[in-house]
Scaffold this motif. Structure first.
Motif, mmCIF file in Angstrom:
data_model
loop_
_atom_site.group_PDB
_atom_site.id
_atom_site.type_symbol
_atom_site.label_atom_id
_atom_site.label_comp_id
_atom_site.label_asym_id
_atom_site.label_seq_id
_atom_site.Cartn_x
_atom_site.Cartn_y
_atom_site.Cartn_z
ATOM 1 N N PHE A 87 -5.759 -32.853 -33.240
ATOM 2 C CA PHE A 87 -6.447 -32.048 -32.231
ATOM 3 C C PHE A 87 -5.587 -31.787 -30.994
ATOM 4 N N LEU A 88 -4.564 -32.595 -30.778
ATOM 5 C CA LEU A 88 -3.683 -32.403 -29.626
ATOM 6 C C LEU A 88 -2.610 -31.347 -29.861
ATOM 7 N N TYR A 89 -2.150 -31.221 -31.106
ATOM 8 C CA TYR A 89 -0.974 -30.379 -31.355
ATOM 9 C C TYR A 89 -1.139 -29.471 -32.569
ATOM 10 N N LYS A 92 4.580 -28.501 -32.757
ATOM 11 C CA LYS A 92 5.035 -29.069 -31.485
ATOM 12 C C LYS A 92 4.338 -28.440 -30.286
ATOM 13 N N VAL A 93 3.411 -27.533 -30.557
ATOM 14 C CA VAL A 93 2.715 -26.832 -29.483
ATOM 15 C C VAL A 93 1.433 -27.573 -29.123
ATOM 16 N N ARG A 94 1.250 -27.844 -27.828
ATOM 17 C CA ARG A 94 0.044 -28.539 -27.392
ATOM 18 C C ARG A 94 -1.149 -27.588 -27.429
ATOM 19 N N VAL A 95 -2.225 -28.035 -28.070
ATOM 20 C CA VAL A 95 -3.453 -27.234 -28.140
ATOM 21 C C VAL A 95 -4.670 -28.040 -27.696
ATOM 22 N N GLY A 96 -4.445 -29.272 -27.233
ATOM 23 C CA GLY A 96 -5.568 -30.095 -26.809
ATOM 24 C C GLY A 96 -5.140 -31.153 -25.820
ATOM 25 N N MET A 97 -6.129 -31.882 -25.284
ATOM 26 C CA MET A 97 -5.853 -32.954 -24.336
ATOM 27 C C MET A 97 -7.011 -33.946 -24.339
ATOM 28 N N ILE A 116 -15.618 -44.563 -27.219
ATOM 29 C CA ILE A 116 -15.710 -43.168 -27.624
ATOM 30 C C ILE A 116 -14.514 -42.411 -27.059
ATOM 31 N N ILE A 117 -13.777 -41.735 -27.921
ATOM 32 C CA ILE A 117 -12.630 -40.937 -27.492
ATOM 33 C C ILE A 117 -13.100 -39.508 -27.264
ATOM 34 N N THR A 118 -12.825 -38.970 -26.080
ATOM 35 C CA THR A 118 -13.223 -37.600 -25.763
ATOM 36 C C THR A 118 -11.985 -36.728 -25.603
ATOM 37 N N MET A 119 -12.077 -35.528 -26.143
ATOM 38 C CA MET A 119 -10.952 -34.611 -26.158
ATOM 39 C C MET A 119 -11.441 -33.182 -25.965
ATOM 40 N N ARG A 120 -10.476 -32.305 -25.716
ATOM 41 C CA ARG A 120 -10.716 -30.865 -25.680
ATOM 42 C C ARG A 120 -9.609 -30.225 -26.525
ATOM 43 N N SER A 121 -9.977 -29.303 -27.424
ATOM 44 C CA SER A 121 -8.977 -28.715 -28.308
ATOM 45 C C SER A 121 -9.369 -27.299 -28.704
ATOM 46 N N SER A 122 -8.348 -26.446 -28.823
ATOM 47 C CA SER A 122 -8.609 -25.071 -29.261
ATOM 48 C C SER A 122 -8.776 -24.995 -30.779
ATOM 49 N N LYS A 123 -8.664 -26.124 -31.467
ATOM 50 C CA LYS A 123 -8.831 -26.123 -32.918
ATOM 51 C C LYS A 123 -10.291 -26.184 -33.351
#
Length: 230
Positions: A87-89, A92-97, A116-123
């Protein structure tokens, strides 16, 4: 023994081969049907992809972890690490955090890893929960260089969640927050509007004003970014 296939059986066998070859070429990764299907297999129906995935799960090439999500083959990484990296990459391109407590933990600002791990992703196109991982849709194109949307996203998360930092890490928090001040630009702030609400921009404006950094952060948060993106 020669097995002759006709009609739909030939098509299904070809589709199965394509999907299996993709999995073999991406061992250790994640097979996310909703993301991969339109990009890699636009001519294969989702129903057929699911059928193939079920068969590949039975033979051990795939491991089903949630609706529409599979792990491909084996890896030295844990299931959690494989998912978060996915979800982060994109390559090599970052798409999340990471966000909230998860980001603070990654930055060393809190000592205990959140359950609980929380993230944001363009995927993802909608919020997804996979085990202990919650992923929200990212609308920000993450970038560094001159347009530091990723660094500015971190700064805004820090400003919104200052209360999360351990007391023993407040100095580190302040140093990191202040070091990210130069990531600000009105254009970058405008690009973040899909991911941050009005209060985040008000906090950002107060911080930047205290740092004597010219900005239109509050205006962007209140009135919207559109006039700055023209």
């Amino acid at each position: 023994m020669i097995v002759k296939l006709k009609g739909d059986n030939v098509v299904m066998a070809t589709e199965s081969t394509l999907i299996k070859e993709y999995c073999l070429a991406n061992e250790g990764g994640v097979f996310d049907i909703s993301y991969i299907a339109p990009k890699v297999f636009p001519n294969i129906s989702n129903d057929n992809i699911r059928q193939v995935c079920r068969r590949l799960t039975k033979n051990g090439l795939l491991k089903h972890i949630s609706k529409g999500f599979y792990l491909i083959g084996e890896s030295e990484l844990s299931d959690e690490e494989r998912l978060t990296n996915y979800f982060l990459y994109e390559g090599k391109v970052r798409v999340g955090m990471f966000t909230g407590e998860s980001l603070f933990y990654e930055l060393g600002l809190i000592d205990k890893k959140p359950e609980i791990i929380t993230m944001r992703s363009s995927k993802v196109n909608k919020e997804e929960r996979i085990g202990n991982i919650i992923v929200e849709k990212a609308r920000t194109p993450y970038a560094s260089g001159d347009l530091k949307t990723y660094e500015l996203s971190i700064l805004m998360e820090l400003l919104l969640n200052e209360h999360l930092a351990n007391y023993s890490n407040l100095t580190k928090y302040t140093e990191l927050r202040d070091s990210l001040a130069d990531s600000y630009s009105d254009k970058a702030a405008a690009l973040l509007c899909g991911d941050f609400h009005r209060m985040a921009y008000i906090k950002l404006a107060f911080f930047l004003n205290d740092m004597d950094i010219s900005n239109q952060a509050e205006k962007i948060g209140v009135e919207g970014p559109w006039n700055l993106l023209i």
